[in-house]
Design an enzyme around this catalytic site. Structure first.
Site, mmCIF file in Angstrom:
data_model
loop_
_atom_site.group_PDB
_atom_site.id
_atom_site.type_symbol
_atom_site.label_atom_id
_atom_site.label_comp_id
_atom_site.label_asym_id
_atom_site.label_seq_id
_atom_site.Cartn_x
_atom_site.Cartn_y
_atom_site.Cartn_z
ATOM 1 N N ASP A 103 34.318 64.047 25.239
ATOM 2 C CA ASP A 103 35.667 64.467 24.845
ATOM 3 C C ASP A 103 36.705 63.513 25.437
ATOM 4 O O ASP A 103 36.434 62.819 26.419
ATOM 5 C CB ASP A 103 35.961 65.874 25.372
HETATM 6 N N1 URA Z 1 30.374 68.873 26.711
HETATM 7 C C1 URA Z 1 31.699 69.007 26.581
HETATM 8 O O1 URA Z 1 32.227 70.108 26.501
HETATM 9 N N2 URA Z 1 32.438 67.894 26.524
HETATM 10 C C2 URA Z 1 31.906 66.646 26.650
HETATM 11 O O2 URA Z 1 32.643 65.669 26.611
HETATM 12 C C3 URA Z 1 30.528 66.542 26.791
HETATM 13 C C4 URA Z 1 29.772 67.657 26.826
#
Ligand code: URA
Length: 239
Positions: A103
């Site tokens: 993310d």
């Molecule tokens: N899980 C999440 O919620 N975000 C990420 O970036 C990776 C795994």
């Protein structure tokens, strides 16, 4: 391979640009001046120099980045800065792409490569490559949560997650945990905690298969994988 193709592949300009370099006498193969763009070269065996500097030929590039928050895991975007925007030109010319997504606000281990086969192997849902995350949670994390994650929790869309391994590093009003999962659903870690009524305040990936984040990399820094890391990754057999 033709010398003009090799140099163009390596990002030394278009075939036309490379032709000019050759004409200008900038290129030697095994110490012999080469002006003909059609000249053949074996990138594995021959030594090519450009203005006296040895040209290193490689087809694939494998980079480990400590992804900073605020950039997206994509190759290009109209509005946002991407992880590829953080690369030096000499690496960007190989057109690497991120293997999987973190993310925008997630930090940590991100592999970038132009090796499509490897990427496919690591991302295939059938392969269950384990990924470990360090996270800070907004409240106490308990042994019940460990069990719940082990059994699998139901996400907001009804999906029941595969077994995840949760380790409590520090429990309190805010908790530090490590979670290992073998799938990669959208926002999976955040949604797994939401499923048990808790919130991820900070998230960082620390490993993926055999690859561990090099903690000496500052946020936004990256380096090529070492030979040992690459060997482990290429030989990695997913259970
Ligand atoms: N899980 C999440 O919620 N975000 C990420 O970036 C990776 C795994």
């Amino acid at each position: 391979m033709r010398i003009d193709k090799m140099l163009a592949n390596l990002g030394y300009g278009s075939r036309k640009d490379v032709k000019k370099l050759l004409k200008d006498g900038a290129v030697k193969i095994n110490d012999k001046l080469v002006k003909d763009a059609k000249e053949h070269v074996n990138p594995e065996e021959d030594t090519v120099t450009l203005f006296g500097e040895v040209v290193e030929y490689k087809e694939f590039i494998y980079l480990m980045m400590n992804k900073p928050p605020g950039v997206i895991s994509a190759t290009e975007d109209r509005y946002e800065r991407t992880v590829v925007d953080l690369l030096e030109m000499e690496d960007a010319i190989f057109s690497p792409f991120p293997v999987g997504r973190l993310d925008k606000d997630t930090e940590g281990l991100l592999l970038l490569t132009n090796d499509g086969q490897l990427s496919h192997r690591l991302l295939s849902p059938k392969k269950h490559v384990p990924k470990t995350y360090f996270a800070v949670i907004d409240q106490e994390v308990t042994e019940e949560d460990v069990l719940a994650f082990k059994k699998g929790v139901t996400l907001d869309d009804g999906y029941v997650t595969k077994s995840g391994e949760l380790a409590i590093l520090k429990s309190g009003l805010r908790s530090d945990i490590e979670l290992t999962i073998t799938e990669g659903k959208f926002h999976q870690v955040k949604r797994m905690f939401e499923a048990i009524g808790k919130k991820v305040l900070y998230l960082k990936r620390i490993s993926m298969g055999p690859l561990e984040l090099d903690e000496t990399l500052e946020l936004g820094e990256y380096r090529e994988l070492t030979e040992v890391e690459l060997k482990r990754l290429l030989e990695y057999e997913v259970k």
